[in-house]
Scaffold this motif. Sequence first.
Motif, PDB file in Angstrom:
ATOM      1  N   VAL A 159      12.819  61.020 -57.329  1.00  0.00           N
ATOM      2  CA  VAL A 159      13.616  59.891 -58.221  1.00  0.00           C
ATOM      3  C   VAL A 159      12.936  59.682 -59.375  1.00  0.00           C
ATOM      4  CG1 VAL A 159      14.712  57.764 -58.289  1.00  0.00           C
ATOM      5  CG2 VAL A 159      15.136  59.067 -56.333  1.00  0.00           C
ATOM      6  N   ALA A 160      11.655  59.336 -59.390  1.00  0.00           N
ATOM      7  CA  ALA A 160      10.999  58.958 -60.631  1.00  0.00           C
ATOM      8  C   ALA A 160      10.752  60.113 -61.629  1.00  0.00           C
ATOM      9  CB  ALA A 160       9.575  58.798 -60.382  1.00  0.00           C
ATOM     10  N   VAL A 161      10.897  61.239 -61.155  1.00  0.00           N
ATOM     11  CA  VAL A 161      10.628  62.408 -62.180  1.00  0.00           C
ATOM     12  C   VAL A 161      12.144  62.568 -62.784  1.00  0.00           C
ATOM     13  CG1 VAL A 161      10.559  65.042 -62.238  1.00  0.00           C
ATOM     14  CG2 VAL A 161       8.805  63.727 -60.917  1.00  0.00           C
ATOM     15  N   CYS A 162      13.207  62.426 -62.022  1.00  0.00           N
ATOM     16  CA  CYS A 162      14.534  62.652 -62.418  1.00  0.00           C
ATOM     17  C   CYS A 162      14.777  61.364 -63.487  1.00  0.00           C
ATOM     18  CB  CYS A 162      15.647  62.265 -61.308  1.00  0.00           C
ATOM     19  SG  CYS A 162      15.827  63.718 -60.246  1.00  0.00           S
ATOM     20  N   TRP A 163      14.141  60.339 -63.334  1.00  0.00           N
ATOM     21  CA  TRP A 163      14.481  59.187 -64.213  1.00  0.00           C
ATOM     22  C   TRP A 163      13.743  59.574 -65.599  1.00  0.00           C
ATOM     23  CZ3 TRP A 163      17.093  54.577 -63.589  1.00  0.00           C
ATOM     24  CH2 TRP A 163      16.573  53.598 -64.537  1.00  0.00           C
ATOM     25  N   LYS A 164      12.201  60.098 -65.173  1.00  0.00           N
ATOM     26  CA  LYS A 164      11.805  60.412 -66.527  1.00  0.00           C
ATOM     27  C   LYS A 164      12.258  61.227 -67.357  1.00  0.00           C
ATOM     28  CE  LYS A 164       7.795  60.335 -69.172  1.00  0.00           C
ATOM     29  NZ  LYS A 164       7.560  59.190 -69.998  1.00  0.00           N
ATOM     30  N   LEU A 165      12.895  62.833 -66.540  1.00  0.00           N
ATOM     31  CA  LEU A 165      13.347  63.652 -67.376  1.00  0.00           C
ATOM     32  C   LEU A 165      14.812  63.460 -67.715  1.00  0.00           C
ATOM     33  CD1 LEU A 165      11.871  66.750 -65.307  1.00  0.00           C
ATOM     34  CD2 LEU A 165      11.133  65.503 -67.700  1.00  0.00           C
ATOM     35  N   GLN A 166      15.360  62.184 -67.367  1.00  0.00           N
ATOM     36  CA  GLN A 166      16.819  62.123 -67.742  1.00  0.00           C
ATOM     37  C   GLN A 166      17.716  62.957 -67.134  1.00  0.00           C
ATOM     38  OE1 GLN A 166      17.048  61.449 -71.880  1.00  0.00           O
ATOM     39  NE2 GLN A 166      15.991  59.491 -71.992  1.00  0.00           N
ATOM     40  N   LEU A 167      17.489  63.386 -65.767  1.00  0.00           N
ATOM     41  CA  LEU A 167      18.284  64.291 -65.233  1.00  0.00           C
ATOM     42  C   LEU A 167      19.548  63.593 -64.270  1.00  0.00           C
ATOM     43  CD1 LEU A 167      15.499  66.416 -63.382  1.00  0.00           C
ATOM     44  CD2 LEU A 167      16.925  67.106 -65.525  1.00  0.00           C
ATOM     45  N   PHE A 168      19.644  62.477 -64.355  1.00  0.00           N
ATOM     46  CA  PHE A 168      20.768  61.636 -63.974  1.00  0.00           C
ATOM     47  C   PHE A 168      20.784  60.307 -64.546  1.00  0.00           C
ATOM     48  CE2 PHE A 168      17.691  59.507 -61.660  1.00  0.00           C
ATOM     49  CZ  PHE A 168      18.036  58.428 -61.313  1.00  0.00           C
ATOM     50  N   ALA A 169      22.282  59.877 -64.762  1.00  0.00           N
ATOM     51  CA  ALA A 169      22.632  58.816 -65.385  1.00  0.00           C
ATOM     52  C   ALA A 169      23.216  57.761 -64.663  1.00  0.00           C
ATOM     53  CB  ALA A 169      23.654  59.031 -66.719  1.00  0.00           C
ATOM     54  N   PRO A 170      22.481  56.663 -64.036  1.00  0.00           N
ATOM     55  CA  PRO A 170      23.226  55.828 -63.133  1.00  0.00           C
ATOM     56  C   PRO A 170      24.000  54.926 -63.723  1.00  0.00           C
ATOM     57  CG  PRO A 170      20.744  55.330 -63.653  1.00  0.00           C
ATOM     58  CD  PRO A 170      20.874  56.751 -64.043  1.00  0.00           C
ATOM     59  N   ASP A 171      23.992  54.635 -65.218  1.00  0.00           N
ATOM     60  CA  ASP A 171      24.938  53.742 -65.767  1.00  0.00           C
ATOM     61  C   ASP A 171      26.305  54.047 -66.163  1.00  0.00           C
ATOM     62  OD1 ASP A 171      23.319  55.593 -67.664  1.00  0.00           O
ATOM     63  OD2 ASP A 171      24.619  54.758 -69.297  1.00  0.00           O
ATOM     64  N   GLN A 172      26.211  55.385 -65.657  1.00  0.00           N
ATOM     65  CA  GLN A 172      27.800  55.988 -65.833  1.00  0.00           C
ATOM     66  C   GLN A 172      28.586  55.697 -64.653  1.00  0.00           C
ATOM     67  OE1 GLN A 172      27.597  59.915 -67.127  1.00  0.00           O
ATOM     68  NE2 GLN A 172      26.671  59.616 -69.032  1.00  0.00           N
TER      69      GLN A 172
END
Length: 390
Positions: free
Chosen positions: A180-193
């Motif tokens: 999850v941390a790597v995904c957040w750092k690499l912007q691989l998902f957008a939870p705000d959507q």
Amino acid sequence: MRSLLSDTSLSTISAGFIAVLVAVTSSAAIVFEAARTAGADEAMIASWIGALGLGMGLSGIIFSWYYRAPIVTAWSTPGAALLATSLSGIPIAEAIGAFFFSAMLTLVVGLSGAFERVARLVPGPIAGAMLAGILLQFGLATLTSLQSQPVLVGAMLLAYFIGRRWIPRYAIILVLACGVAVCWKLQLFAPDQIHWQAAKPIWVTPEFKLSTLISVGIPLFIVTMTSQYLPGAATLAASGYQRVPVSPLISGTGLTNLLLTPFGGFTLTLASITGAICTGPEAHPNPDKRYTAGIAAGFFYLLVGLSGATVVALFSNFPKALIAGLAGLALLGTLGNCLASATADTENREAALITFLVSASGISFLGIGAAFWGLVGGLGCYWFFKQDNK
């Protein structure tokens, strides 16, 4: 309740969460496709997810609590795939009637005890080999996802090795946090959507047409029995929970299915792949306390049902590589135990090997998956060699 709280640990909660995460993200799209093929709109699809989540959650919690074993129920992914290709042109009311018919057949099999009598005929090495063949794909998917997302999966692998070396009980938690941390750092998902939206149940009165019952209801029943209940029962047995009777589980899921079919609950069954996440040593080193992982999975399924398509959209927002890596690493210990069980008996090793290869091949004949044909091939070799030894 006091014993439940004392038996629950962070690792069992994590196992339950990962089981639901893997189940929803890996097969929700197939359920959506099946519903759309039946003519369901967005509200109806949310009703389907709500009914399935409610059924899986309540049945899993009740079974796990009553039998003190990590029993996870699930929708039938092979069944959903079958529906996605067979419901075209069939009115949704007739489709619901076919679901009802399949659930009724499941209930009859559970009440008669026929499944349990047949299950006793399957030797342990054959059952372990079948489950190992199914789990192999998830282990391989971890390596193939490394090619598409080397940074993400590489970090998860490193976290797994570190966790297994120093904190083996929480290794999968570390893998999930790292992913999850790597995904957040690499912007691989957008939870705000993602926006929260509850599912609203929509009743559809079943209609029964003989041709639909034969073309949809019976194949759905057969596929669910052979591709889900058999591996699900094997998962429990291979993990040391032979004491859990299978017939009441089939009866319970069949009855739950009957009650939920008007709302889109097309089928409920025993989980095999995701069930293995909760039955393995990664969930808890003490097998007697792993039942709390099944209860945790049931709780998270209830959240899926209450939140409907919103939770599905949230889970689907994670990269496929994260889910593949998480599932493969979480099932690694179970895969090793199954392979050890399958090959321990030298006299039955060839039959177990055939079962393993066919189950891992992914072949499908007559709409029935590789797990069933692996079982058929392995049992055929087992009895053939047994007669020869006599």
